[in-house]
Design a protein around this motif. Structure first.
Motif, PDB file in Angstrom:
ATOM      1  N   CYS A 475     -76.898  23.222  46.061  1.00  0.00           N
ATOM      2  CA  CYS A 475     -76.827  23.647  47.737  1.00  0.00           C
ATOM      3  C   CYS A 475     -76.248  22.576  48.452  1.00  0.00           C
ATOM      4  O   CYS A 475     -75.871  22.972  49.569  1.00  0.00           O
ATOM      5  CB  CYS A 475     -78.055  24.082  48.114  1.00  0.00           C
ATOM      6  N   LYS A 476     -76.339  21.265  48.051  1.00  0.00           N
ATOM      7  CA  LYS A 476     -75.720  20.359  49.078  1.00  0.00           C
ATOM      8  C   LYS A 476     -74.196  20.371  49.145  1.00  0.00           C
ATOM      9  O   LYS A 476     -73.618  20.262  48.020  1.00  0.00           O
ATOM     10  CB  LYS A 476     -76.369  19.042  48.697  1.00  0.00           C
ATOM     11  N   VAL A 477     -73.609  20.253  50.254  1.00  0.00           N
ATOM     12  CA  VAL A 477     -72.107  20.038  50.425  1.00  0.00           C
ATOM     13  C   VAL A 477     -72.047  18.577  50.209  1.00  0.00           C
ATOM     14  O   VAL A 477     -71.020  18.272  49.585  1.00  0.00           O
ATOM     15  CB  VAL A 477     -71.573  20.621  51.760  1.00  0.00           C
ATOM     16  N   ASP A 478     -72.710  17.847  50.989  1.00  0.00           N
ATOM     17  CA  ASP A 478     -72.462  16.252  50.762  1.00  0.00           C
ATOM     18  C   ASP A 478     -74.032  15.834  50.448  1.00  0.00           C
ATOM     19  O   ASP A 478     -74.970  15.638  50.952  1.00  0.00           O
ATOM     20  CB  ASP A 478     -72.421  15.654  52.268  1.00  0.00           C
ATOM     21  N   PRO A 494     -59.805  10.664  55.088  1.00  0.00           N
ATOM     22  CA  PRO A 494     -60.207  10.318  53.791  1.00  0.00           C
ATOM     23  C   PRO A 494     -61.468  10.522  53.305  1.00  0.00           C
ATOM     24  O   PRO A 494     -62.149  10.455  52.235  1.00  0.00           O
ATOM     25  CB  PRO A 494     -59.864   8.687  53.997  1.00  0.00           C
ATOM     26  N   ASP A 495     -62.694  10.907  54.235  1.00  0.00           N
ATOM     27  CA  ASP A 495     -63.902  10.985  54.015  1.00  0.00           C
ATOM     28  C   ASP A 495     -64.471  12.366  54.227  1.00  0.00           C
ATOM     29  O   ASP A 495     -65.608  12.436  54.506  1.00  0.00           O
ATOM     30  CB  ASP A 495     -64.836   9.999  54.648  1.00  0.00           C
ATOM     31  N   ASN A 496     -63.826  13.209  54.021  1.00  0.00           N
ATOM     32  CA  ASN A 496     -63.987  14.572  54.149  1.00  0.00           C
ATOM     33  C   ASN A 496     -65.145  15.078  52.831  1.00  0.00           C
ATOM     34  O   ASN A 496     -64.920  14.684  51.760  1.00  0.00           O
ATOM     35  CB  ASN A 496     -62.966  15.897  53.997  1.00  0.00           C
ATOM     36  N   PRO A 497     -66.155  15.917  53.338  1.00  0.00           N
ATOM     37  CA  PRO A 497     -66.520  16.111  54.563  1.00  0.00           C
ATOM     38  C   PRO A 497     -67.317  14.755  55.055  1.00  0.00           C
ATOM     39  O   PRO A 497     -68.069  13.957  54.219  1.00  0.00           O
ATOM     40  CB  PRO A 497     -67.823  17.160  54.391  1.00  0.00           C
ATOM     41  N   HIS A 498     -67.515  15.017  56.545  1.00  0.00           N
ATOM     42  CA  HIS A 498     -67.922  13.323  57.296  1.00  0.00           C
ATOM     43  C   HIS A 498     -69.497  13.663  57.790  1.00  0.00           C
ATOM     44  O   HIS A 498     -69.448  14.692  58.323  1.00  0.00           O
ATOM     45  CB  HIS A 498     -66.976  13.169  58.404  1.00  0.00           C
ATOM     46  N   ALA A 499     -70.439  12.851  57.567  1.00  0.00           N
ATOM     47  CA  ALA A 499     -71.763  13.107  58.129  1.00  0.00           C
ATOM     48  C   ALA A 499     -71.807  12.907  59.602  1.00  0.00           C
ATOM     49  O   ALA A 499     -71.673  11.554  60.077  1.00  0.00           O
ATOM     50  CB  ALA A 499     -72.511  12.238  57.494  1.00  0.00           C
ATOM     51  N   VAL A 500     -71.488  13.959  60.483  1.00  0.00           N
ATOM     52  CA  VAL A 500     -71.450  13.677  62.016  1.00  0.00           C
ATOM     53  C   VAL A 500     -72.724  12.914  62.392  1.00  0.00           C
ATOM     54  O   VAL A 500     -72.822  12.125  63.536  1.00  0.00           O
ATOM     55  CB  VAL A 500     -71.251  14.935  62.445  1.00  0.00           C
ATOM     56  N   HIS A 501     -73.728  13.676  62.059  1.00  0.00           N
ATOM     57  CA  HIS A 501     -75.194  13.172  62.767  1.00  0.00           C
ATOM     58  C   HIS A 501     -74.906  13.533  64.132  1.00  0.00           C
ATOM     59  O   HIS A 501     -74.852  14.668  64.573  1.00  0.00           O
ATOM     60  CB  HIS A 501     -75.437  11.737  62.362  1.00  0.00           C
ATOM     61  N   LEU A 516     -66.936  22.254  61.544  1.00  0.00           N
ATOM     62  CA  LEU A 516     -68.407  21.717  61.241  1.00  0.00           C
ATOM     63  C   LEU A 516     -69.253  22.659  60.669  1.00  0.00           C
ATOM     64  O   LEU A 516     -69.202  24.138  60.481  1.00  0.00           O
ATOM     65  CB  LEU A 516     -68.979  21.472  62.871  1.00  0.00           C
ATOM     66  N   ARG A 517     -70.376  22.225  60.216  1.00  0.00           N
ATOM     67  CA  ARG A 517     -71.629  23.075  59.616  1.00  0.00           C
ATOM     68  C   ARG A 517     -72.629  22.230  59.138  1.00  0.00           C
ATOM     69  O   ARG A 517     -72.825  20.854  59.306  1.00  0.00           O
ATOM     70  CB  ARG A 517     -70.884  23.738  58.078  1.00  0.00           C
ATOM     71  N   ALA A 518     -73.681  22.910  58.886  1.00  0.00           N
ATOM     72  CA  ALA A 518     -74.899  22.098  58.490  1.00  0.00           C
ATOM     73  C   ALA A 518     -74.534  21.633  56.834  1.00  0.00           C
ATOM     74  O   ALA A 518     -73.829  22.587  56.098  1.00  0.00           O
ATOM     75  CB  ALA A 518     -76.118  23.131  58.508  1.00  0.00           C
ATOM     76  N   ASN A 519     -75.387  20.879  56.444  1.00  0.00           N
ATOM     77  CA  ASN A 519     -75.326  20.380  55.081  1.00  0.00           C
ATOM     78  C   ASN A 519     -76.155  21.410  54.080  1.00  0.00           C
ATOM     79  O   ASN A 519     -77.336  21.052  53.583  1.00  0.00           O
ATOM     80  CB  ASN A 519     -75.923  19.029  54.755  1.00  0.00           C
ATOM     81  N   ASP A 520     -75.480  22.617  53.593  1.00  0.00           N
ATOM     82  CA  ASP A 520     -76.142  23.517  52.890  1.00  0.00           C
ATOM     83  C   ASP A 520     -75.114  24.309  52.405  1.00  0.00           C
ATOM     84  O   ASP A 520     -74.420  25.002  53.342  1.00  0.00           O
ATOM     85  CB  ASP A 520     -77.158  24.141  53.708  1.00  0.00           C
ATOM     86  N   ARG A 521     -74.778  24.505  51.240  1.00  0.00           N
ATOM     87  CA  ARG A 521     -73.603  25.184  50.626  1.00  0.00           C
ATOM     88  C   ARG A 521     -73.954  26.707  50.641  1.00  0.00           C
ATOM     89  O   ARG A 521     -74.956  27.279  50.999  1.00  0.00           O
ATOM     90  CB  ARG A 521     -73.429  24.875  49.164  1.00  0.00           C
ATOM     91  N   GLU A 522     -72.556  27.326  50.741  1.00  0.00           N
ATOM     92  CA  GLU A 522     -72.379  28.845  50.485  1.00  0.00           C
ATOM     93  C   GLU A 522     -73.322  29.301  49.393  1.00  0.00           C
ATOM     94  O   GLU A 522     -73.319  28.783  48.216  1.00  0.00           O
ATOM     95  CB  GLU A 522     -71.068  29.448  50.346  1.00  0.00           C
ATOM     96  N   GLY A 523     -74.120  30.432  49.530  1.00  0.00           N
ATOM     97  CA  GLY A 523     -74.888  30.897  48.594  1.00  0.00           C
ATOM     98  C   GLY A 523     -76.474  30.600  48.763  1.00  0.00           C
ATOM     99  O   GLY A 523     -77.507  30.830  48.036  1.00  0.00           O
ATOM    100  N   CYS A 524     -76.595  29.570  49.803  1.00  0.00           N
ATOM    101  CA  CYS A 524     -77.901  29.037  50.012  1.00  0.00           C
ATOM    102  C   CYS A 524     -78.276  29.082  51.535  1.00  0.00           C
ATOM    103  O   CYS A 524     -79.268  28.557  51.730  1.00  0.00           O
ATOM    104  CB  CYS A 524     -77.856  27.598  49.613  1.00  0.00           C
ATOM    105  N   LEU A 525     -77.480  29.922  52.056  1.00  0.00           N
ATOM    106  CA  LEU A 525     -77.640  29.878  53.570  1.00  0.00           C
ATOM    107  C   LEU A 525     -78.723  31.036  54.263  1.00  0.00           C
ATOM    108  O   LEU A 525     -78.851  31.162  55.426  1.00  0.00           O
ATOM    109  CB  LEU A 525     -76.211  30.177  54.329  1.00  0.00           C
ATOM    110  N   ASP A 526     -79.264  31.805  53.209  1.00  0.00           N
ATOM    111  CA  ASP A 526     -80.004  32.994  53.582  1.00  0.00           C
ATOM    112  C   ASP A 526     -81.162  32.733  54.141  1.00  0.00           C
ATOM    113  O   ASP A 526     -81.877  33.512  54.999  1.00  0.00           O
ATOM    114  CB  ASP A 526     -80.265  34.050  52.341  1.00  0.00           C
TER     115      ASP A 526
END
Length: 540
Positions: A475-478, A494-501, A516-526
Motif C-alpha cells: 500500500c505505500k507509494v513511497d 528526479p525524485d518522484n514521488p517527493h515527500a512534501v511534508h 499531490l496525494r497522501a502516501n497510500d496506494r490505489e486499492g488501499c484508500l477505502d
C-alpha cells in the motif's frame, strides 16, 4: 473441526458448513448454517492461505473486499454478515441467495423480454449507484455475477475484482481480471476507469439478457478484446425497445455515455411498457440530470428506493418469473462445476495475458486526424519562421523595446483528499522555468480511520506506521516515508514521488502538471478519511 465423531466442519464456532455451491478465482462458496441465529448463510472461503509468501498482501485485499460490500446497504447488493478467520483462512459470511445466477437462468429458459430486462436493469442500476456512492467500483458486472432470488429480483454479487483491480501490482503482471466481453474499452486500453465503466458493463449485460448473446462474443479472448476496443456491438433485433439504452451505454467514449439518472429514467419507462424511452444524451448535457457529486455519502434513503420487481403492481405483473419452474440451481459463481455446460453469455476467458500483445489505442476519428495534421503543419511553419528570424536578426536584445517585466506570481489554495489518488494541484500546467512552492496550510487525515488518529502532512508516527508494517509493500507509494505523508510529483523531477511534508520548492525543468496525494496506494484508500489544504505558489 469435528463434532461427536461426525465429519462436521464448524467455522468460527457457529457456522456449520454444508455442500459446496461454487468456486471462482477468489475462493469457494459453501452453503452453511448459522447455529447462533438459526439461519442458512453462504460462507465464502477466500484463497488466502497463511503459508503463502504473499499472505499479508492478499489478506489486506480480502479485507477490502468484505468492507466494500459490507458498507453498501441495498436490497440488490448481496449482504455481508460476518468476517471470520479459521485455520489460517479468511471467510466472508454472506446472505444466501438460493437461486440461479442470471447467466444460468438465460441458458435454461431463454432471453427475457425487453420490459423484464429493463426491470432487472433498474435493480442493478440502483445497486451500482449505491456501490459508487460508497466510493467503490464493481468492475465485473455480467450475468454470471447477478443472482436471482425466488421472487425473481436480482442481487449483484462477487465484488472480488472490485477490491483487487485497484492494486497496481495486478496490472504490472500483464493480466486483466474480468470477462473481456463485459469490460469497458477504457479498461482494456489502460485508461482511467470510473462509474461509466460499470455502466458500460451494465449495457453489455442488458443486451445479453434480452438477446441471449453477449454483444462482443467471440471465439477467443483476443478476438473479444479487439471487438470491445474497435468493433460496433452486435445488438440483435430481439433487444427491441432496449436498443437506444444499450447503444448509449456501449459508447466507446466514457464521456459520451449517459448518466445513471438518464439511464434510470429510460429503463423505468421501458419497464412500465413505454416502447420509446426517448434519446439518452451524454452525461453533463445541459438540461438533463447531472451526475451526483463525488463527495456525497450514501444514506439508507439514498440507496433503498430503487424499483424492485414487487414494488409497484403495475410494473410487477409483466416482469415476474411466474410460470417458470422454481429455480433449483445453487448459489453459484463463474466456473462452478455445478453449472454443467458453460453458458454462451460467459464464454470469454476471465484472465488473459497482455504480454501476448496489448491492444492498440482506440481510433480517434478521421476528423481529429485531419485537425492534428493541420495543427502539426501550422506548428512546423511557425517554427520555420522563428528559425529564419533567429538566423537573420539574431536573438532579441535586452535593450530592445520596453524594460523586462517583473516575474508574475499566482497563488492558490488546493485541498488534497486522503481517499483519492494523485490529484492535480494546478488549474493550468506549470511552464518550464517556473518556480513552484507548496506549503501546508491546514487540515488532517488518516489512512486507517478505524484505528489510527488524524494527522497532518508529515503522516503517521513511526509507531503507528509500524502497526501497518504488513501493508507497507502492498500500500505505500513511497516506502521511505510513513503512511499519510503528503507526496508530490512533477514530470522530469528526479525524485518522484517527493515527500512534501509541510513545504516543498522546486524549479520546473519542463512543462507539466503538479500532482499531490497522501502516501497510500490505489486499492488501499477505502478506509482513508480527511483532507489537507496547501497553498501553491507559482512564479513565472
Amino acid at each position: 473441526m469435528t463434532s461427536d465423531g461426525d465429519d462436521v466442519r464448524l467455522i468460527g464456532g457457529r457456522y456449520q458448513l454444508g455442500n459446496r455451491l461454487g468456486r471462482g478465482g477468489m475462493g469457494t462458496v459453501w452453503r452453511a448454517y448459522d447455529q447462533m441465529l438459526e439461519r442458512e448463510v453462504a460462507a465464502k472461503e477466500l484463497n488466502v492461505a497463511s503459508d503463502d509468501h504473499e499472505y499479508h498482501r492478499r489478506l489486506r485485499r480480502a479485507l477490502r473486499e468484505a468492507r466494500t460490500v459490507a458498507r453498501v446497504h441495498h436490497p440488490h447488493v448481496v449482504g455481508v454478515h460476518d468476517l471470520v478467520e479459521h485455520d489460517g483462512r479468511l471467510w466472508i459470511v454472506m446472505e444466501l441467495i438460493d437461486g440461479p445466477n442470471l447467466a444460468r437462468r438465460i441458458a435454461d429458459d431463454g432471453p427475457l423480454t425487453p420490459g423484464h430486462t429493463a426491470a432487472i436493469g433498474l435493480q442493478l442500476l440502483g445497486a451500482l449507484e449505491a456501490v459508487h456512492a460508497a466510493g467503490a467500483l464493481h468492475r465485473d458486472v455480467k450475468p454470471a455475477n447477478v443472482l436471482l432470488r425466488r421472487d425473481g429480483s436480482a442481487v449483484l454479487t462477487d465484488f472480488g475484482i472490485a477490491a483487487l483491480e485497484d492494486d497496481e501490482s495486478l496490472t504490472s503482471t500483464g493480466e486483466l481480471l474480468g470477462s473481456i466481453g463485459y469490460m469497458a474499452p477504457e479498461r482494456l486500453t489502460a485508461e482511467e476507469a470510473g462509474p461509466p465503466s460499470d455502466l458500460w458493463s451494465l449495457g453489455a449485460t442488458l443486451s445479453a439478457v434480452a438477446s441471449g448473446v453477449a454483444p462482443f462474443q467471440r471465439s477467443t479472448g483476443a478476438a473479444a478484446l479487439h471487438a470491445v476496443t474497435f468493433a460496433d456491438p452486435d445488438i440483435p433485433e430481439r433487444v427491441g425497445s432496449l436498443r437506444p439504452v444499450v447503444e448509449a451505454l456501449l459508447n466507446k467514449s466514457p464521456d459520451q455515455r449517459p448518466s445513471s439518472a438518464t439511464v434510470g429514467a429510460a429503463l423505468r419507462r421501458l419497464a412500465d411498457g413505454v416502447e420509446d424511452p426517448g434519446p439518452l444524451p451524454p452525461a453533463g448535457t445541459p438540461g438533463h440530470f447531472p451526475e451526483p457529486p463525488t463527495d456525497v455519502v450514501a444514506t439508507p434513503a439514498d440507496v433503498t428506493d430503487s424499483p424492485t420487481l414487487t414494488a409497484t403492481p403495475a410494473a410487477t405483473a409483466p416482469h415476474t418469473l411466474t410460470g417458470a419452474p422454481a429455480p433449483t440451481a445453487p448459489h453459484t459463481r463463474t466456473g462452478s462445476p455445478t453449472l454443467g455446460g458453460t453458458p454462451a453469455l460467459d464464454r470469454e476467458p476471465t484472465v488473459i495475458d497482455q504480454t501476448a500483445g496489448s491492444p492498440p489505442p482506440r481510433p480517434r476519428g478521421r476528423g481529429r486526424a485531419r485537425t492534428w495534421w493541420w495543427t502539426a503543419g501550422a506548428a512546423l511553419a511557425v517554427a520555420a519562421l522563428a528559425t529564419g528570424l533567429f538566423f537573420t536578426f539574431g536573438p532579441p536584445s535586452d535593450n530592445d523595446g520596453d524594460a523586462a517585466q517583473p516575474p508574475a506570481t499566482s497563488t492558490s489554495k488546493v485541498t488534497v483528499e486522503a481517499a483519492r489518488g494523485w490529484q492535480s494541484a494546478t488549474s493550468t500546467p506549470v511552464q518550464k522555468g517556473d518556480k513552484v512552492s507548496v506549503r501546508y496550510t491546514s487540515g488532517t487525515w488518516t489512512v486507517d480511520s478505524a484505528h489510527l488518529p488524524l494527522v497532518g502532512p508529515a503522516g503517521h508516527t513511526a509507531a503507528d506506521d509500524q502497526s501497518l508494517r504488513f501493508a507497507w509493500q502492498d500500500c505505500k507509494v513511497d516506502s521511505a516515508v510513513t503512511f499519510g505523508a503528503l507526496l508530490g510529483r512533477f514530470p522530469g523531477n528526479p525524485d518522484n514521488p517527493h515527500a512534501v511534508h509541510r513545504d516543498w520548492q522546486f524549479q520546473a525543468t519542463r512543462a507539466g502538471t503538479l500532482q499531490l496525494r497522501a502516501n497510500d496506494r490505489e486499492g488501499c484508500l477505502d478506509d482513508n478519511k480527511g483532507a489537507v489544504t496547501v497553498t501553491v505558489q507559482i512564479t513565472h
